[in-house]
Design a protein around this motif. Structure first.
Motif, PDB file in Angstrom:
ATOM      1  N   GLU A  22     -74.375   0.068   1.393  1.00 41.17           N
ATOM      2  CA  GLU A  22     -73.056   0.192   1.985  1.00 41.17           C
ATOM      3  C   GLU A  22     -72.584  -1.151   2.518  1.00 41.17           C
ATOM      4  N   ALA A  23     -71.294  -1.275   2.632  1.00 38.40           N
ATOM      5  CA  ALA A  23     -70.716  -2.406   3.349  1.00 38.40           C
ATOM      6  C   ALA A  23     -70.776  -2.056   4.828  1.00 38.40           C
ATOM      7  N   LYS A  24     -71.709  -2.649   5.527  1.00 34.99           N
ATOM      8  CA  LYS A  24     -71.908  -2.316   6.937  1.00 34.99           C
ATOM      9  C   LYS A  24     -70.897  -3.017   7.842  1.00 34.99           C
ATOM     10  N   TYR A  25     -70.443  -4.167   7.404  1.00 35.44           N
ATOM     11  CA  TYR A  25     -69.487  -4.944   8.192  1.00 35.44           C
ATOM     12  C   TYR A  25     -68.231  -5.162   7.354  1.00 35.44           C
ATOM     13  N   ILE A  26     -67.141  -4.534   7.762  1.00 38.40           N
ATOM     14  CA  ILE A  26     -65.906  -4.559   6.976  1.00 38.40           C
ATOM     15  C   ILE A  26     -64.814  -5.262   7.780  1.00 38.40           C
ATOM     16  N   PHE A  27     -64.238  -6.292   7.171  1.00 41.52           N
ATOM     17  CA  PHE A  27     -63.089  -6.991   7.742  1.00 41.52           C
ATOM     18  C   PHE A  27     -61.886  -6.717   6.854  1.00 41.52           C
ATOM     19  N   TYR A  28     -60.852  -6.154   7.430  1.00 40.48           N
ATOM     20  CA  TYR A  28     -59.642  -5.775   6.696  1.00 40.48           C
ATOM     21  C   TYR A  28     -58.495  -6.608   7.261  1.00 40.48           C
ATOM     22  N   HIS A 289     -74.515 -12.555   6.361  1.00 39.59           N
ATOM     23  CA  HIS A 289     -74.800 -11.159   6.001  1.00 39.59           C
ATOM     24  C   HIS A 289     -74.179 -10.836   4.630  1.00 39.59           C
ATOM     25  N   PRO A 290     -74.536 -11.568   3.582  1.00 41.28           N
ATOM     26  CA  PRO A 290     -73.833 -11.421   2.295  1.00 41.28           C
ATOM     27  C   PRO A 290     -74.035 -10.079   1.614  1.00 41.28           C
ATOM     28  N   ASP A 291     -75.140  -9.397   1.899  1.00 44.43           N
ATOM     29  CA  ASP A 291     -75.412  -8.114   1.247  1.00 44.43           C
ATOM     30  C   ASP A 291     -74.925  -6.919   2.057  1.00 44.43           C
ATOM     31  N   GLU A 292     -74.234  -7.196   3.154  1.00 44.61           N
ATOM     32  CA  GLU A 292     -73.797  -6.104   4.024  1.00 44.61           C
ATOM     33  C   GLU A 292     -72.325  -6.200   4.416  1.00 44.61           C
ATOM     34  N   THR A 293     -71.626  -7.234   3.972  1.00 46.32           N
ATOM     35  CA  THR A 293     -70.281  -7.512   4.458  1.00 46.32           C
ATOM     36  C   THR A 293     -69.245  -7.423   3.343  1.00 46.32           C
ATOM     37  N   LEU A 294     -68.091  -6.862   3.669  1.00 44.71           N
ATOM     38  CA  LEU A 294     -66.929  -6.838   2.771  1.00 44.71           C
ATOM     39  C   LEU A 294     -65.733  -7.396   3.525  1.00 44.71           C
ATOM     40  N   ILE A 295     -65.026  -8.335   2.896  1.00 50.53           N
ATOM     41  CA  ILE A 295     -63.784  -8.871   3.449  1.00 50.53           C
ATOM     42  C   ILE A 295     -62.666  -8.608   2.448  1.00 50.53           C
ATOM     43  N   VAL A 296     -61.610  -7.965   2.904  1.00 54.59           N
ATOM     44  CA  VAL A 296     -60.436  -7.693   2.073  1.00 54.59           C
ATOM     45  C   VAL A 296     -59.215  -8.283   2.772  1.00 54.59           C
ATOM     46  N   VAL A 297     -58.433  -9.037   2.031  1.00 56.06           N
ATOM     47  CA  VAL A 297     -57.216  -9.656   2.561  1.00 56.06           C
ATOM     48  C   VAL A 297     -56.020  -9.182   1.742  1.00 56.06           C
ATOM     49  N   THR A 298     -55.003  -8.666   2.392  1.00 55.95           N
ATOM     50  CA  THR A 298     -53.782  -8.278   1.686  1.00 55.95           C
ATOM     51  C   THR A 298     -52.606  -8.358   2.662  1.00 55.95           C
ATOM     52  N   ALA A 299     -51.481  -7.760   2.293  1.00 54.02           N
ATOM     53  CA  ALA A 299     -50.293  -7.742   3.147  1.00 54.02           C
ATOM     54  C   ALA A 299     -49.619  -6.391   3.024  1.00 54.02           C
ATOM     55  N   GLY A 435     -68.842  -4.576  -2.781  1.00 50.85           N
ATOM     56  CA  GLY A 435     -67.760  -3.740  -3.293  1.00 50.85           C
ATOM     57  C   GLY A 435     -66.487  -4.482  -3.619  1.00 50.85           C
ATOM     58  N   ALA A 436     -66.491  -5.814  -3.517  1.00 49.03           N
ATOM     59  CA  ALA A 436     -65.266  -6.585  -3.751  1.00 49.03           C
ATOM     60  C   ALA A 436     -64.738  -6.424  -5.166  1.00 49.03           C
ATOM     61  N   GLU A 437     -65.623  -6.180  -6.110  1.00 53.33           N
ATOM     62  CA  GLU A 437     -65.196  -6.048  -7.504  1.00 53.33           C
ATOM     63  C   GLU A 437     -64.235  -4.887  -7.714  1.00 53.33           C
ATOM     64  N   ARG A 438     -64.234  -3.923  -6.804  1.00 50.08           N
ATOM     65  CA  ARG A 438     -63.328  -2.779  -6.924  1.00 50.08           C
ATOM     66  C   ARG A 438     -61.854  -3.195  -6.832  1.00 50.08           C
ATOM     67  N   HIS A 450     -58.940   3.488  -0.022  1.00 46.58           N
ATOM     68  CA  HIS A 450     -59.925   4.310  -0.747  1.00 46.58           C
ATOM     69  C   HIS A 450     -61.056   3.450  -1.290  1.00 46.58           C
ATOM     70  N   LYS A 451     -60.727   2.270  -1.780  1.00 45.84           N
ATOM     71  CA  LYS A 451     -61.752   1.378  -2.306  1.00 45.84           C
ATOM     72  C   LYS A 451     -62.654   0.839  -1.195  1.00 45.84           C
ATOM     73  N   ILE A 452     -62.089   0.643  -0.024  1.00 45.20           N
ATOM     74  CA  ILE A 452     -62.903   0.229   1.124  1.00 45.20           C
ATOM     75  C   ILE A 452     -63.888   1.332   1.478  1.00 45.20           C
ATOM     76  N   LEU A 453     -63.427   2.586   1.509  1.00 43.07           N
ATOM     77  CA  LEU A 453     -64.323   3.693   1.811  1.00 43.07           C
ATOM     78  C   LEU A 453     -65.427   3.821   0.765  1.00 43.07           C
ATOM     79  N   GLU A 454     -65.095   3.577  -0.498  1.00 38.64           N
ATOM     80  CA  GLU A 454     -66.098   3.628  -1.555  1.00 38.64           C
ATOM     81  C   GLU A 454     -67.179   2.580  -1.316  1.00 38.64           C
ATOM     82  N   ALA A 455     -66.771   1.385  -0.875  1.00 39.32           N
ATOM     83  CA  ALA A 455     -67.744   0.340  -0.604  1.00 39.32           C
ATOM     84  C   ALA A 455     -68.618   0.683   0.592  1.00 39.32           C
ATOM     85  N   ALA A 456     -68.045   1.416   1.547  1.00 39.46           N
ATOM     86  CA  ALA A 456     -68.817   1.826   2.727  1.00 39.46           C
ATOM     87  C   ALA A 456     -69.729   3.001   2.421  1.00 39.46           C
TER      88      ALA A 456
END
Length: 457
Positions: A22-28, A289-299, A435-438, A450-456
């Motif tokens: 899972e992505a344990k640490y998520i930055f949105y 924490h490269p194997d536990e972190t997801l960062i998503v940037v949008t607007a 999960g960034a590839e999603r 939804h893609k963030i939840l899938e990564a988590a």
């Protein structure tokens, strides 16, 4: 080389995806109002003026795609509908927050992740009860229902919410019971970082201790108070203090939208650069924490129809002129308003000196004789005689002289605008980590959560 190394690390991380459950640490990151023009304006400045060989941090992420932003009621969304889509994955009608178009409540991914044991942090440079942060905890038919939004914030149970202020504490000129509601729900409402450091509560609402009712908190104006970086750092420390071994943090940069509504390109660029610095903070955490972190940037949407290139300069940009801009358009119009209100004589030569000092006019930024004559004529009409027209935008009313001054600056730098409002333009999506590839394919804003939840998982 740095970008190649980042891409290599990303694809290596895909092979370990099965290990990282899972992505344990998520930055949105939600950059309010940041369209492709805003992002590319900052990147062009970064390359041609700052002289950086590497792109902005977000543009170094291995996944870069785009996103549509329309709401259920219009091709051009407002922030409430866009925030709801990004928070819940549901399209709704403009002005509705945390509700579907049929007025049914819809929960955000922050609520879903909270139920899974994630610590939750919601951060914004806007007011804490504004549309984007509110979309993650509130359910109201209209984004202007600040008291009701505040009540939802008080009972949501999130670890950390931070923003400029809380507007629902006063209604019709009278104090409400909102702060008592926070206290009754175990939430400590603190003002300023010093007060936060003294708090013993697991749940906090961090607000600014400084109020500037006439101006926004722009980097270019050096206004003191909470910054996006300081709030983000405080949030991470608070979640760690609470013993959270996984978290979801939403970080909104609302200043970009404000400057976009004002058609203030120099301020937009500095705000995007400032926002990118905060993204770098999250990326540094990702490196540990490269194997536990997801960062998503949008607007959430594009604001202003900002373009690089105009009829004045053709195939050219002179973004270096923004190094001489030391005042936002909002603060400049307040300055002009105060001259009018004072009733004191303020000559054109004095104003010319101010324009040279604060915007670099004539000394660094070329202003033609024709434009100089036009500016003086408008100054005499709009400021000296107070007979000018005004441009009313979402957040500020600009006098005719201010509009003319910043039009001259845009003409000299090569920036164009189509609107003082939102547009239906595409916005960027950048991602790195688990999960960034999603996010690599073309996205609609409802797909992002939804893609963030899938990564988590």
């Amino acid at each position: 080389m740095k970008k190649f190394a980042l891409i290599t690390a990303f694809f290596l991380s895909l092979s370990s995806a099965a290990v990282a459950q899972e992505a344990k640490y998520i930055f949105y990151f939600i950059a309010d109002g940041m369209g492709m023009g805003h992002a590319m304006g900052a990147e062009a400045y970064n390359r041609t003026v700052a002289g950086n060989d590497t792109p902005l941090m977000m543009m170094q992420f291995p996944v870069a795609s785009q996103c549509t932003t329309h709401s259920a009621s219009s091709p051009v969304t407002d922030s409430a509908a866009a925030g709801t889509a990004l928070a819940t994955g549901i399209k709704t009608t403009n002005s509705m927050l945390g509700m579907a178009s049929d007025s049914s409540h819809v929960n955000s991914i922050a609520v879903d992740l909270q139920k899974r044991g994630y610590g939750i942090g919601i951060i914004t440079t806007e007011d804490a009860d504004d549309a984007t942060p509110g979309a993650f905890y509130a359910h109201v038919p209209n984004r202007g229902m600040f008291y009701e939004i505040g009540c939802d914030a008080a009972r949501c149970g999130f670890d950390f919410i931070a923003g400029r202020s809380l507007r629902g504490t006063v209604r019709d000129g009278k104090a409400t019971d909102l702060e008592k509601r926070f206290a009754d729900n175990g939430v400590d409402v603190v003002r300023g970082l010093d007060a936060l450091s003294r708090s013993k509560s697991e749940k906090v609402m961090l607000l600014d201790s400084i109020a500037f009712p006439d101006v926004w908190y722009y980097t270019i104006d050096s206004v003191p108070g909470l910054t996006l970086a300081s709030m983000t750092e405080a949030c991470m420390k608070h979640l760690e203090k609470n013993g959270r071994d996984k978290w979801f943090i939403m970080v909104e940069g609302g200043n970009i939208d404000h400057a976009g509504h004002a058609n203030d390109a120099g301020t937009v660029i500095k705000e995007v650069l400032n926002y990118d610095d905060v993204i770098r903070m999250a990326y540094n955490f990702y490196l540990a924490h490269p194997d536990e972190t997801l960062i998503v940037v949008t607007a959430d949407h594009e604001t202003g129809g900002m373009s690089l290139g105009n009829n004045s300069l053709g195939y050219n940009l002179q973004l270096k002129h923004y190094d001489h801009q030391r005042i936002s358009k909002e603060r400049f119009t307040v300055y002009c308003r105060d001259i009018i209100k004072s009733g004191k004589s303020y000559s054109w030569d004095e104003m010319k000196g101010f324009l040279t000092d604060k915007l670099g006019f004539w000394a660094y930024v070329p202003v033609s004789d024709k434009d100089t004559e036009r500016l003086q004529a408008i100054y005499d009409k709009a400021i000296t005689r107070n007979e000018g027209t005004n441009n009313h935008t979402l957040y500020k009313t600009f006098d005719q002289f201010t509009e003319a001054v910043y039009d001259v600056l845009d003409k000299a730098t090569g920036i164009g605008w189509t609107s003082n409002k939102h547009t239906a333009g595409l916005v960027p999506v950048y991602a790195v980590g688990v999960g960034a590839e999603r996010f690599a394919t073309f996205n609609d804003n409802t797909q992002i959560p939804h893609k963030i939840l899938e990564a988590a998982r």
